[in-house]
Design an enzyme around this catalytic site. Sequence first.
Site, PDB file in Angstrom:
ATOM      1  N   LEU A  64       0.823  -1.214   0.000  1.00  0.00           N
ATOM      2  CA  LEU A  64       0.000   0.000   0.000  1.00  0.00           C
ATOM      3  C   LEU A  64       0.851   1.255   0.000  1.00  0.00           C
ATOM      4  O   LEU A  64       0.317   2.365  -0.062  1.00  0.00           O
ATOM      5  CB  LEU A  64      -0.914   0.011   1.236  1.00  0.00           C
ATOM      6  CG  LEU A  64      -1.790  -1.225   1.452  1.00  0.00           C
ATOM      7  CD1 LEU A  64      -2.567  -1.095   2.757  1.00  0.00           C
ATOM      8  CD2 LEU A  64      -2.744  -1.436   0.288  1.00  0.00           C
ATOM      9  N   TYR A 119       1.892  11.028 -11.599  1.00  0.00           N
ATOM     10  CA  TYR A 119       1.472  10.037 -10.604  1.00  0.00           C
ATOM     11  C   TYR A 119       0.971   8.778 -11.307  1.00  0.00           C
ATOM     12  O   TYR A 119       1.374   7.654 -10.966  1.00  0.00           O
ATOM     13  CB  TYR A 119       0.384  10.629  -9.717  1.00  0.00           C
ATOM     14  CG  TYR A 119      -0.213   9.644  -8.729  1.00  0.00           C
ATOM     15  CD1 TYR A 119       0.531   9.191  -7.644  1.00  0.00           C
ATOM     16  CD2 TYR A 119      -1.520   9.193  -8.879  1.00  0.00           C
ATOM     17  CE1 TYR A 119      -0.014   8.295  -6.727  1.00  0.00           C
ATOM     18  CE2 TYR A 119      -2.071   8.301  -7.967  1.00  0.00           C
ATOM     19  CZ  TYR A 119      -1.326   7.846  -6.903  1.00  0.00           C
ATOM     20  OH  TYR A 119      -1.863   6.966  -6.003  1.00  0.00           O
ATOM     21  N   LYS A 123       2.526   4.925 -11.232  1.00  0.00           N
ATOM     22  CA  LYS A 123       1.719   3.780 -10.827  1.00  0.00           C
ATOM     23  C   LYS A 123       1.684   2.730 -11.940  1.00  0.00           C
ATOM     24  O   LYS A 123       1.747   1.517 -11.677  1.00  0.00           O
ATOM     25  CB  LYS A 123       0.302   4.230 -10.469  1.00  0.00           C
ATOM     26  CG  LYS A 123       0.176   4.898  -9.120  1.00  0.00           C
ATOM     27  CD  LYS A 123       0.494   3.932  -7.991  1.00  0.00           C
ATOM     28  CE  LYS A 123       0.202   4.496  -6.633  1.00  0.00           C
ATOM     29  NZ  LYS A 123       0.550   3.551  -5.539  1.00  0.00           N
ATOM     30  N   ASN A 148     -11.601   6.798  -6.225  1.00  0.00           N
ATOM     31  CA  ASN A 148     -11.582   7.691  -5.060  1.00  0.00           C
ATOM     32  C   ASN A 148     -12.055   6.921  -3.826  1.00  0.00           C
ATOM     33  O   ASN A 148     -13.120   6.295  -3.849  1.00  0.00           O
ATOM     34  CB  ASN A 148     -12.505   8.889  -5.296  1.00  0.00           C
ATOM     35  CG  ASN A 148     -12.045   9.739  -6.468  1.00  0.00           C
ATOM     36  OD1 ASN A 148     -11.118  10.519  -6.356  1.00  0.00           O
ATOM     37  ND2 ASN A 148     -12.702   9.569  -7.617  1.00  0.00           N
ATOM     38  N   PRO A 310     -44.457  10.439  40.128  1.00  0.00           N
ATOM     39  CA  PRO A 310     -45.267   9.471  40.871  1.00  0.00           C
ATOM     40  C   PRO A 310     -46.748   9.846  40.897  1.00  0.00           C
ATOM     41  O   PRO A 310     -47.108  11.001  41.136  1.00  0.00           O
ATOM     42  CB  PRO A 310     -44.659   9.512  42.285  1.00  0.00           C
ATOM     43  CG  PRO A 310     -43.234   9.916  42.051  1.00  0.00           C
ATOM     44  CD  PRO A 310     -43.278  10.882  40.904  1.00  0.00           C
ATOM     45  N   GLY A 311     -47.601   8.853  40.602  1.00  0.00           N
ATOM     46  CA  GLY A 311     -49.043   9.032  40.658  1.00  0.00           C
ATOM     47  C   GLY A 311     -49.656   9.761  39.479  1.00  0.00           C
ATOM     48  O   GLY A 311     -50.879   9.914  39.409  1.00  0.00           O
TER      49      GLY A 311
END
Length: 399
Positions: A64, A119, A123, A148, A310-311
């Site tokens: 890589l 580039y 490659k 990409n 509560p209640g």
Amino acid sequence: MNILITGAAGFVGKNLTAALRNIKEGKDRTRPGLEIGELYLYDLGSTEAELDEACERADFVFNLAGVNRPVDPADFNRGNRDFAALLLEKLKSHGNTCPVMLASSLQATLIGRYAEGEYGKSKRAGEELFFDYAAESGARVLVYRFPNLFGKWCRPNYNSAVATFCHNTANGLPLTVNDPAVELTLLYIDDLVCELLDAVEGREHRCDYDGLEPVFCAEGRFCAAPVTHKVTLGRIVELLGIFADQPKTRMIPEIPDGSFEKKLWSTYLSYLPPSAVAYDLKMNVDHRGSFTELFKSENCGQVSVNISKPGITKGEHWHNTKWEFFVVVSGHGLIRQRRVGSDEVIETEVSGERMQAVHMLPGYTHSIVNLSDTEDMVTVMWANERFDPEHPDTYFEKI
């Protein structure tokens, strides 16, 4: 299996290393036949001696390593072609014919806008070295031309527009888009890592190329990940705007499994600064407790949380079409539902100690009472539609 990863500190390298470590340490059991031995991680700062040892002992090599944006264009060849040559020479010196993978680029096609790129030329030269090596040694060679890439841990303001857009949006910085109609071919990092793990297991996807497009075939010279997405810059920016607004709108956009939208949102979240990880919700508070809308969706209603003192009795209303699930997650209460126009009453005692999902039926007026004298009761509520104050479909009526 011993694995060498060159460029291990890069975007793909970090994600691949993490995946292999999860398998090695037994945290990922999705590939039971894959046994990982030593991981040799080579990058800037590693020595040639370390590379030599790894090339002697490796059972699979991921190359890589590469140069993307050198100051001197000559470094393209030094970082791409020349390093590939060094790696292959090391393998040959040890008589190691293990499979070896090369991370190339679509720019190596030297087609269209890539025709004169240094580039891409470097490659392409690296590719030819690998193919020559395969012919000479008989080793299995896997040459991938990456489109990409995007995903977590990708460096912004470098060579990924998606990473830059995600970083800028997450941090409130402006975006620059010259042409929103430009379409990108995008490969998500998890899909790429899945393909690379397939390759380790001998199940890589082979292809040839028709221009810039891979044509999958069993005897293809190249390899490619089978899942990519074609998306315009304008669509990426639009989606990122929706994601950024989610804390205000509480809207969850459509994110079907495997969709680009799902992958982009995960990517975007990985760029959030610490200050944006948490956000406040609007609580509607009175003497009875509180009611807070958590999340909404376009087609799947909304989720809320209700806290009853509560209640206290809440509800005592009915709906024509809207229906809900009530799930008491803490406390002890009673849900009552009466069919409108009748004396038919359904009673369901509920408790956080034995959680149940209770349907609130259309056409039934319903209530929930906290039976405790001392503790609050917490109820998670899902409704099949978002609340619309102009059309609330809510009619108050005592049980």
